[in-house]
Design a protein around this motif. Structure first.
Motif, short mmCIF file in Angstrom:
data_model
loop_
_atom_site.label_atom_id
_atom_site.label_comp_id
_atom_site.label_asym_id
_atom_site.label_seq_id
_atom_site.Cartn_x
_atom_site.Cartn_y
_atom_site.Cartn_z
N GLN A 1 20.25 -44.42 1.59
CA GLN A 1 19.69 -45.33 0.59
C GLN A 1 19.05 -44.57 -0.57
N GLU A 2 18.30 -43.53 -0.24
CA GLU A 2 17.62 -42.75 -1.28
C GLU A 2 18.62 -42.09 -2.21
N GLU B 1 21.77 -42.98 -2.80
CA GLU B 1 22.52 -43.99 -3.56
C GLU B 1 21.69 -44.59 -4.68
N GLU B 2 20.38 -44.69 -4.51
CA GLU B 2 19.53 -45.17 -5.59
C GLU B 2 19.48 -44.18 -6.75
N GLN B 3 19.59 -42.89 -6.44
CA GLN B 3 19.54 -41.88 -7.48
C GLN B 3 20.90 -41.58 -8.08
N ALA C 1 23.92 -43.92 -8.43
CA ALA C 1 24.60 -45.22 -8.27
C ALA C 1 26.09 -45.12 -8.53
#
Length: 507
Positions: free
Chosen positions: A45-46, A48-50, A52
Motif C-alpha cells: 500500500q505504501e 503504491e501510494e508513492q 501510482a
C-alpha cells in the motif's frame, strides 16, 4: 521483505502476497502469521501510494475479483490476451513481418520466425506460484481481466497442478488454447455445431462439470517467465514438464530476400494444408511468431492485435449450397455488441452438421442482401468456422422466369378463295423497355458531385434558367446603382466641405 526499494522489489512482493492469499483462501493452509502478512500488505500500500503509475492490476490491494452479469468471477491480469492479424497470402505475411522489423529497427541477421499450428478454441491464462497452479482465467481482449475457470481447468488434460522446477519462482504464466479433439467431439453427445463452440460452452459454464472438462485439452502458445527469451526452447521446456504442445511446423530466417521468403511460406502452407487432414484437432491456419521474446515489447500491440505474430488463415475446402431461412441476433455478454446470425437448412461439412453462420455486424449482414428462400453458398473456413459466401446465381428462389412472347401464325380460313392472299397479320409493337434506374453514387470527401445528364429539356427547365438569368442581371444592376450612389455621396460631401476647410486654413 517489507521494505520496497524499486519496482522489481514491488513486483516480487506482489507475487509473494498473492501466493499467501492462495494458500490461505484456496488451500486453507497458511504458512505465515497474520502479523507477517499485514506487514507485507501495508508495504504494498505504501509503495503504491508513492508510485501510482506503477501499480499492477493484479495487486492484492486492488479490486481483483468481481462478479459479472453471468455470475462468473473475474480475475485481474497483468497483460491483456490479444488476438492477432489475419492474413491470406504469403506476400501479405512477408510485408507484415518486414513492417515490424522496420518499425522497431530489428536486424534481419539471426532473426527467426517460428511457424506453428493455429488452434481455434478458448484462450486460457494459467498462473503458477512457486510451482503450484493458483489462477486460471479464460477469454481474450484488451481488458486486464478474465473470467475465473480454475475449477474447470483442474480437470482439463495437459494441465499439471504442480511443476516442481518452478518451485523457486514466485510467478510463472502459461497461455494457451483449450480445444476438443475431433474424436472426443464425435463422441460428445451434447456437442454443438462446431468444436470451437463446444469447448467454449464447456468452459463458460458457471459450475464445472468434471466429465465434460476431461474431454478438453490445453495447448500452450506462450510462456511468461523470468529468464526465458526464446519461444521454441520455452515450448520444448513446457512439453518436458507435462504440457501438451502443438508442435512446430517450420521456421523462417528473415535474412533471406522477400522473394525467397514468399516461396518458403507458400511451400510451408501447401504442405500444412495436406498435413492438417491427419491432425486429431481442428485447425484453421498457421501462426507466424517472432522467436525472440525480447522483441515483443519493442514491437508492441494495438487494442486488438499483438503485432509480434500473425495468422495465416487456410483457404476454405468444404463448401455446400443450402436454403436461407432468416436470421437472428445475439448480444455479447461483456461488450453488448449485436451480432447477426444467418439461419439456413442444415448441411453437413467435414462430418459435422451446421445450420447457422455468424455474419458479423448489421452492415456486413445487409451487404449480403439475403432474402428468405434464396439459395446460398456456405463454406467451412479452417475446418472450424462456417461462413456465408453469398447467393448462388442472380435470381432468388421462387422467381418465375417468363420467356419472351412469340407470335403464333393463324390458320388460313378454308372458305376463302385460293386466289385471295391472306391478309398480313399485324405484328405487335414491342413494348418499350423501362429505363433502368441509375444507381446513386454518393461522392466521397473531396470528390465532385456527379449529376446525370438529361436527354430532353422541358419548357419549365428553360423558364427556370431564364428566371435565374434575370435575377442575376437584376442583382448586378442593383449593385452597380448602389455603388454609384455611394460614390456620388462622397463626392457631394467633398464639394461641400472643401470651402469650409479652405477658410479655416486662411484664418
Amino acid at each position: 521483505m517489507t521494505k520496497i526499494k524499486d519496482f522489481d522489489d514491488y513486483r516480487t512482493l506482489v507475487d509473494v502476497v498473492k501466493m499467501h492469499d492462495y494458500r490461505y483462501f484456496g488451500l486453507n493452509c497458511p504458512t505465515i502469521s497474520d502479523e507477517e502478512y499485514d506487514t507485507m500488505y501495508f508495504a504494498l500500500q505504501e509503495y503504491e501510494e508513492q508510485h501510482a503509475d506503477e501499480v499492477l492490476p493484479d495487486s492484492p490491494t486492488q479490486q481483483c475479483y468481481s462478479e459479472n452479469g453471468n455470475g462468473k468471477r473475474t480475475v485481474a491480469r497483468r497483460t491483456a490476451c490479444l488476438s492477432m492479424k489475419k492474413l491470406h497470402d504469403a506476400k501479405a505475411v512477408v510485408k507484415y513481418l518486414r513492417a515490424q522489423q522496420r518499425a522497431t529497427n530489428i536486424s534481419s541477421k539471426g532473426t527467426v520466425v517460428d511457424v506453428e499450428w493455429k488452434f481455434d478454441g478458448e484462450t486460457v491464462s494459467l498462473v503458477y506460484r512457486q510451482g503450484v497452479l493458483a489462477e486460471a482465467t479464460y477469454g481474450h481482449g484488451k481488458e486486464l481481466f478474465g473470467n475465473d475457470c480454475l475449477d474447470h481447468i483442474k480437470h482439463v488434460q495437459g494441465v499439471p497442478s504442480h511443476v516442481d522446477v518452478w518451485s523457486q519462482y514466485d510467478r510463472v504464466e502459461v497461455r494457451g488454447e483449450v480445444i476438443i479433439s475431433l474424436e472426443e467431439f464425435a463422441r460428445y453427445s451434447k456437442a454443438g455445431k462446431s468444436p470451437r463452440s463446444t469447448s467454449n460452452g464447456i468452459m463458460a459454464k458457471k459450475v464445472a462439470v468434471a466429465d465434460e472438462c476431461k474431454r478438453l485439452e490445453f495447448h500452450p502458445f506462450r510462456l511468461i517467465m523470468d529468464g526465458v527469451t526464446r519461444h521454441m526452447s520455452a515450448m520444448q521446456a513446457l512439453e518436458r514438464n507435462g504440457f501438451k504442445t502443438s508442435g512446430f511446423v517450420s521456421a523462417l530466417k528473415l535474412e533471406k530476400p522477400d522473394a525467397e521468403l514468399e516461396q518458403d511460406i507458400e511451400n510451408i502452407v501447401c504442405a500444412a494444408e495436406v498435413e492438417r487432414e491427419k491432425l486429431p484437432y481442428p485447425t484453421d491456419g498457421l501462426v507466424f511468431k517472432f522467436d525472440n521474446y525480447n522483441y515483443y515489447d519493442r514491437i508492441g500491440h494495438t487494442d486488438h492485435d499483438a503485432k509480434y505474430n500473425c495468422a495465416f488463415k487456410f483457404r476454405p475446402v468444404f463448401k455446400a449450397v443450402t436454403t436461407y431461412r432468416g436470421h437472428h441476433t445475439t448480444v455479447g455478454e461483456k461488450t453488448g455488441k449485436i451480432t447477426y446470425v444467418a439461419d439456413f437448412d442444415e448441411v453437413e461439412m467435414n462430418g459435422h452438421l451446421f445450420a447457422h453462420a455468424n455474419c458479423g455486424s448489421e452492415r456486413t449482414f445487409l451487404q449480403k442482401d439475403l432474402t428468405p428462400g434464396c439459395k446460398i453458398e456456405v463454406s467451412l473456413h479452417g475446418d472450424v468456422i462456417v461462413c456465408v459466401d453469398g447467393k448462388v446465381g442472380e435470381e432468388p428462389m421462387g422467381f418465375v422466369h417468363h420467356p419472351e412472347p412469340h407470335v403464333i401464325e393463324q390458320d388460313i380460313n378454308q372458305s376463302q378463295e385460293p386466289e385471295a392472299e391472306p391478309e398480313p397479320i399485324p405484328q405487335p409493337e414491342p413494348e418499350p423497355q423501362p429505363k433502368p434506374k441509375r444507381k446513386r453514387n454518393y461522392p466521397q470527401v473531396g470528390e465532385p458531385t456527379l449529376r446525370e445528364k438529361r436527354e430532353d429539356t422541358s419548357e419549365s427547365e428553360d423558364k427556370g434558367i431564364s428566371v435565374k438569368t434575370v435575377l442575376a442581371g437584376v442583382l448586378a444592376v442593383l449593385m452597380a446603382v448602389s455603388t454609384g450612389v455611394v460614390v456620388l455621396a462622397f463626392a457631394g460631401a467633398a464639394v461641400f466641405l472643401m470651402p469650409m476647410i479652405g477658410g479655416l486654413t486662411k484664418e
